[in-house]
Design a protein around this motif. Structure first.
Motif, PDB file in Angstrom:
ATOM      1  N   ALA A 121      19.592 -19.171   6.737  1.00 32.46           N
ATOM      2  CA  ALA A 121      19.345 -17.773   6.419  1.00 32.46           C
ATOM      3  C   ALA A 121      18.121 -17.590   5.536  1.00 32.46           C
ATOM      4  CB  ALA A 121      20.572 -17.174   5.723  1.00 32.46           C
ATOM      5  N   HIS A 122      17.664 -18.684   4.919  1.00 39.37           N
ATOM      6  CA  HIS A 122      16.620 -18.591   3.904  1.00 39.37           C
ATOM      7  C   HIS A 122      15.221 -18.571   4.502  1.00 39.37           C
ATOM      8  CE1 HIS A 122      15.882 -18.515  -0.336  1.00 39.37           C
ATOM      9  NE2 HIS A 122      15.106 -19.579  -0.330  1.00 39.37           N
ATOM     10  N   TYR A 123      15.063 -19.124   5.716  1.00 37.41           N
ATOM     11  CA  TYR A 123      13.752 -19.157   6.364  1.00 37.41           C
ATOM     12  C   TYR A 123      13.977 -19.357   7.850  1.00 37.41           C
ATOM     13  CZ  TYR A 123       9.087 -21.040   7.650  1.00 37.41           C
ATOM     14  OH  TYR A 123       7.874 -21.273   8.241  1.00 37.41           O
ATOM     15  N   ALA A 124      13.365 -18.500   8.656  1.00 38.33           N
ATOM     16  CA  ALA A 124      13.628 -18.512  10.099  1.00 38.33           C
ATOM     17  C   ALA A 124      13.198 -19.801  10.774  1.00 38.33           C
ATOM     18  CB  ALA A 124      12.936 -17.318  10.760  1.00 38.33           C
ATOM     19  N   SER A 167      26.485 -21.341  13.669  1.00 38.83           N
ATOM     20  CA  SER A 167      27.101 -20.069  14.056  1.00 38.83           C
ATOM     21  C   SER A 167      27.676 -19.314  12.863  1.00 38.83           C
ATOM     22  CB  SER A 167      28.224 -20.319  15.079  1.00 38.83           C
ATOM     23  OG  SER A 167      27.718 -20.941  16.244  1.00 38.83           O
ATOM     24  N   VAL A 168      27.610 -19.900  11.673  1.00 39.44           N
ATOM     25  CA  VAL A 168      28.138 -19.244  10.477  1.00 39.44           C
ATOM     26  C   VAL A 168      27.129 -18.200   9.998  1.00 39.44           C
ATOM     27  CG1 VAL A 168      28.835 -19.562   8.066  1.00 39.44           C
ATOM     28  CG2 VAL A 168      29.512 -21.243   9.801  1.00 39.44           C
ATOM     29  N   ARG A 169      27.577 -16.978   9.855  1.00 44.06           N
ATOM     30  CA  ARG A 169      26.714 -15.895   9.389  1.00 44.06           C
ATOM     31  C   ARG A 169      27.179 -15.466   7.999  1.00 44.06           C
ATOM     32  NH1 ARG A 169      24.429 -17.921  12.748  1.00 44.06           N
ATOM     33  NH2 ARG A 169      23.665 -17.141  14.740  1.00 44.06           N
ATOM     34  N   LEU A 170      26.323 -15.623   7.025  1.00 44.50           N
ATOM     35  CA  LEU A 170      26.670 -15.278   5.655  1.00 44.50           C
ATOM     36  C   LEU A 170      26.400 -13.795   5.403  1.00 44.50           C
ATOM     37  CD1 LEU A 170      25.091 -18.290   3.717  1.00 44.50           C
ATOM     38  CD2 LEU A 170      27.417 -18.080   4.620  1.00 44.50           C
ATOM     39  N   PRO A 171      27.375 -13.069   4.839  1.00 46.58           N
ATOM     40  CA  PRO A 171      27.106 -11.687   4.435  1.00 46.58           C
ATOM     41  C   PRO A 171      25.948 -11.644   3.438  1.00 46.58           C
ATOM     42  CG  PRO A 171      29.457 -12.185   4.324  1.00 46.58           C
ATOM     43  CD  PRO A 171      28.756 -13.490   4.539  1.00 46.58           C
ATOM     44  N   SER A 172      25.211 -10.547   3.443  1.00 47.46           N
ATOM     45  CA  SER A 172      24.036 -10.453   2.571  1.00 47.46           C
ATOM     46  C   SER A 172      24.388 -10.640   1.113  1.00 47.46           C
ATOM     47  CB  SER A 172      23.335  -9.105   2.783  1.00 47.46           C
ATOM     48  OG  SER A 172      24.233  -8.027   2.520  1.00 47.46           O
TER      49      SER A 172
END
Length: 289
Positions: free
Chosen positions: A245-248, A270-275
């Motif tokens: 999530a920190h850098y594409a 596949s884990v998506r961290l909430p903002s």
């Protein structure tokens, strides 16, 4: 993208498979080969290795498990050290870099390595360059550029460098950078910012900490454990998902010799961290200062 090739963001670091010759049981070797085959079957197409891992044993496992290699498999190796039979020693001189590239080509039975990372030995942890192993970066890059022009390597990467060294190397064309980096160790953030500026792939090692003394373990931090529980994930998956999530253009190379851990590592993609979780984890490094 890595060296002009499209790769999955979760790759595989083969170092943990590198048992030294003579230490490999048939069962252990079969298990390691199974993990490699499973990784590729499950979509991993970025393997990170080095001829000096296990005195060539790691490359031999990869070759025996996967050769002939799938067309989309990107094999990345590393030079800057060698195994002299008793352990790792520095190999920073240009002629040694060439020799290590040739050894990788032979060990893997390939005509070209997709990417070769130059592992500098300026700072700990690990080996340090001394005496005639203190070599200027330009001389090393000139040799790697020659190897690229000869078609023996496809692209050049750097490992364990600082922002000044990356700036110095930019004219040579740098495909990726490997430095220690985790949610708890942000010391390489200025280097990552430079990678962002130039669109260079970032391949962090020790993404979950390491066994070196004084290096905090991401999976043991209460905030990471709490985030994992709330998401139904493992702490390791949270630590890896934060990296993504920190850098594409972050590419991860978690390694394991355990088939179950392989599945967990791949699932981290596949884990998506909430903002709000990302923000909370971003602040963890501040608490360590």
């Amino acid at each position: 993208m890595l060296g002009g090739r499209r790769v999955a963001r979760i790759g595989f670091g083969a170092m943990q498979l590198a048992l030294r010759p003579g230490d490999q049981s048939a069962a252990g070797r079969d298990k390691a080969m199974t993990v490699l085959r499973d990784a590729v079957t499950k979509g991993v197409n970025h393997l990170d290795t080095a001829q000096f891992y296990g005195a060539g044993a790691c490359n031999a496992l990869i070759r025996d498990a996967l050769h002939p290699f799938p067309d989309d498999l990107v094999i990345v190796s590393k030079v800057g050290a060698r195994d002299d039979g008793t352990g790792l020693v520095a190999a920073q001189r240009p002629e040694e870099l060439r020799a290590e590239v040739e050894a990788n080509l032979t060990g893997l039975d390939v005509e070209q390595l997709a990417v070769v990372n130059l592992r500098r030995l300026d700072v700990p942890p690990g080996l340090s360059a001394e005496g005639d192993q203190i070599v200027d970066l330009d001389s090393q890059l000139a040799e790697l550029t020659a190897l690229r022009d000869e078609g023996k390597i496809g692209a050049i990467g750097l490992s364990s460098v600082g922002p000044g060294q990356l700036r110095q190397a930019l004219p040579a064309g740098i495909a990726c950078v490997q430095n220690a980096y985790s949610v708890l160790d942000r010391s390489s953030e200025p280097l990552l910012d430079l990678c962002r500026e130039h669109g260079i792939a970032w391949v962090p090692f020790f993404p979950l900490g390491s066994a070196f003394p004084g290096v905090p373990k991401v999976t043991e931090h209460p905030a990471v454990v709490q985030a994992a529980a709330s998401l139904g994930a493992t702490p390791a998956q949270v630590g890896l998902a934060w990296q993504l999530a920190h850098y594409a253009q972050t590419l991860l190379i978690p390694g394991t010799s355990d088939p179950a851990h392989l599945d967990d590592n791949i699932a981290a993609g596949s884990v998506r961290l909430p903002s709000e979780t990302v923000v909370a984890l971003d602040r963890l490094a501040d608490s360590l200062d």
